[in-house]
Design an enzyme around this catalytic site. Sequence first.
Site, mmCIF file in Angstrom:
data_model
loop_
_atom_site.group_PDB
_atom_site.id
_atom_site.type_symbol
_atom_site.label_atom_id
_atom_site.label_comp_id
_atom_site.label_asym_id
_atom_site.label_seq_id
_atom_site.Cartn_x
_atom_site.Cartn_y
_atom_site.Cartn_z
ATOM 1 N N ASP A 10 77.269 -32.963 -87.058
ATOM 2 C CA ASP A 10 76.048 -32.734 -86.279
ATOM 3 C C ASP A 10 75.390 -31.491 -86.866
ATOM 4 O OD1 ASP A 10 74.152 -32.944 -84.130
ATOM 5 O OD2 ASP A 10 75.172 -31.272 -83.159
ATOM 6 N N SER A 11 74.174 -31.216 -86.410
ATOM 7 C CA SER A 11 73.493 -30.012 -86.879
ATOM 8 C C SER A 11 74.154 -28.744 -86.333
ATOM 9 C CB SER A 11 72.035 -30.050 -86.445
ATOM 10 O OG SER A 11 71.967 -30.170 -85.038
ATOM 11 N N TYR A 42 67.812 -29.583 -86.518
ATOM 12 C CA TYR A 42 67.287 -30.623 -87.407
ATOM 13 C C TYR A 42 66.032 -31.279 -86.781
ATOM 14 C CZ TYR A 42 71.614 -31.039 -90.265
ATOM 15 O OH TYR A 42 72.672 -30.834 -91.112
ATOM 16 N N GLY A 43 65.990 -31.213 -85.438
ATOM 17 C CA GLY A 43 65.034 -32.048 -84.696
ATOM 18 C C GLY A 43 63.570 -31.734 -84.906
ATOM 19 N N CYS A 73 74.772 -37.170 -83.962
ATOM 20 C CA CYS A 73 73.493 -36.459 -83.945
ATOM 21 C C CYS A 73 72.393 -37.493 -83.745
ATOM 22 C CB CYS A 73 73.318 -35.732 -85.279
ATOM 23 S SG CYS A 73 71.722 -34.941 -85.452
ATOM 24 N N THR A 75 69.266 -37.111 -83.959
ATOM 25 C CA THR A 75 68.195 -36.951 -84.948
ATOM 26 C C THR A 75 68.548 -37.667 -86.254
ATOM 27 O OG1 THR A 75 67.735 -34.808 -83.951
ATOM 28 C CG2 THR A 75 66.816 -35.204 -86.135
ATOM 29 N N GLU A 151 72.836 -23.825 -78.397
ATOM 30 C CA GLU A 151 73.300 -23.075 -79.576
ATOM 31 C C GLU A 151 73.452 -21.588 -79.270
ATOM 32 O OE1 GLU A 151 74.374 -24.079 -82.623
ATOM 33 O OE2 GLU A 151 74.134 -26.172 -82.045
ATOM 34 N N CYS A 185 70.223 -36.676 -77.437
ATOM 35 C CA CYS A 185 70.632 -35.650 -78.403
ATOM 36 C C CYS A 185 72.023 -35.224 -77.960
ATOM 37 C CB CYS A 185 69.658 -34.481 -78.334
ATOM 38 S SG CYS A 185 70.224 -33.008 -79.201
ATOM 39 N N THR A 186 72.932 -35.135 -78.909
ATOM 40 C CA THR A 186 74.325 -34.858 -78.535
ATOM 41 C C THR A 186 74.526 -33.433 -78.021
ATOM 42 O OG1 THR A 186 74.728 -34.452 -80.880
ATOM 43 C CG2 THR A 186 75.385 -36.611 -79.991
ATOM 44 N N HIS A 187 73.536 -32.566 -78.187
ATOM 45 C CA HIS A 187 73.635 -31.239 -77.569
ATOM 46 C C HIS A 187 73.485 -31.327 -76.035
ATOM 47 C CE1 HIS A 187 73.057 -29.568 -81.588
ATOM 48 N NE2 HIS A 187 73.175 -28.342 -81.108
HETATM 49 N N1 DGL Z 1 72.480 -32.693 -81.796
HETATM 50 C C1 DGL Z 1 71.407 -33.202 -82.558
HETATM 51 C C2 DGL Z 1 70.793 -34.446 -82.014
HETATM 52 O O1 DGL Z 1 71.508 -35.203 -81.447
HETATM 53 C C3 DGL Z 1 70.458 -32.304 -83.228
HETATM 54 C C4 DGL Z 1 69.709 -31.265 -82.510
HETATM 55 C C5 DGL Z 1 68.878 -30.546 -83.528
HETATM 56 O O2 DGL Z 1 69.449 -30.129 -84.524
HETATM 57 O O3 DGL Z 1 67.645 -30.419 -83.350
HETATM 58 O O4 DGL Z 1 69.652 -34.734 -82.143
#
Ligand code: DGL
Length: 273
Positions: A10-11, A42-43, A73, A75, A151, A185-187
Amino acid sequence: MSENAIGIFDSGLGGLTAVKELIKVLPHENIVYFGDTARVPYGNKSKKTIIRYAQQDASFLLSKGVKMIIAACGTVSSVAVNLRNELPVPYTGVVLPTARAAVNATRIGRIGVIGTSATVNSGSYKNEILRLNPELTVFQQDCPLFVSLVENSFISPEDPIVRLTVERYLAPMKQEGIDTLILGCTHFPIIARAIADYLGDQVTLIDSGRETALYAAALLQADKLLNNSTEAGQCRYYVSDTVEDFRRTAEIFLGTTVGSVVSHINPEQAMVH
Ligand code: DGL
């Protein structure tokens, strides 16, 4: 081969939501996790950049001899759609398993999707949901600040900054009367309690990390790649920025110590052996 680790990337911290579930479902599997903390988020990056990062991340995991790769992730799964064709091992992203779970969960046919800007702009979840059932109504909202909150360890549901940000992003969906919300988003599952507190019991939250872990377990079983060992699996974590911040939030979220098993790497120098 079956004793080789499962590779997850993931990012940043988000993919840990898949790791946590994978450990529950497949406790004997070894896991190599890579969080690209130096380049998160990354998004809000271009398609070209996201694809390049995803290729480098996957190459790093392949250099560790993994038997499967999970892009935990939203994204990457939404934008780097050809990645699966470039890899010599089984691969899954998060979109298909998560969309499928949401379609099964909704009772009134009104599904919300939240994710990064790149994910929402790609329409990936929405397209997948409508492919599975064109009768459903889908509402989308990008929530880029959720990634920064996580984060930076702002994850407590009692934290006023978390509560306010959740309310600001989710008020329109609440008004639309959704009964199911994809945490695309996995976050986002890391702040799921704050989201659930705001939306109330009548809305089912679909955790992309969890659904993807379940799906990956089924894929490994179908491919006869499950580890037959009876010992507890080992997890190793790699990040591209400092290990301390990652360690702190990872420990809160996973509920275990990850101290000695976190290392730093540079994904731009990762070579496939
Ligand atoms: N956890 C990621 C996702 O599922 C990325 C979040 C990011 O880097 O913007 O999209």
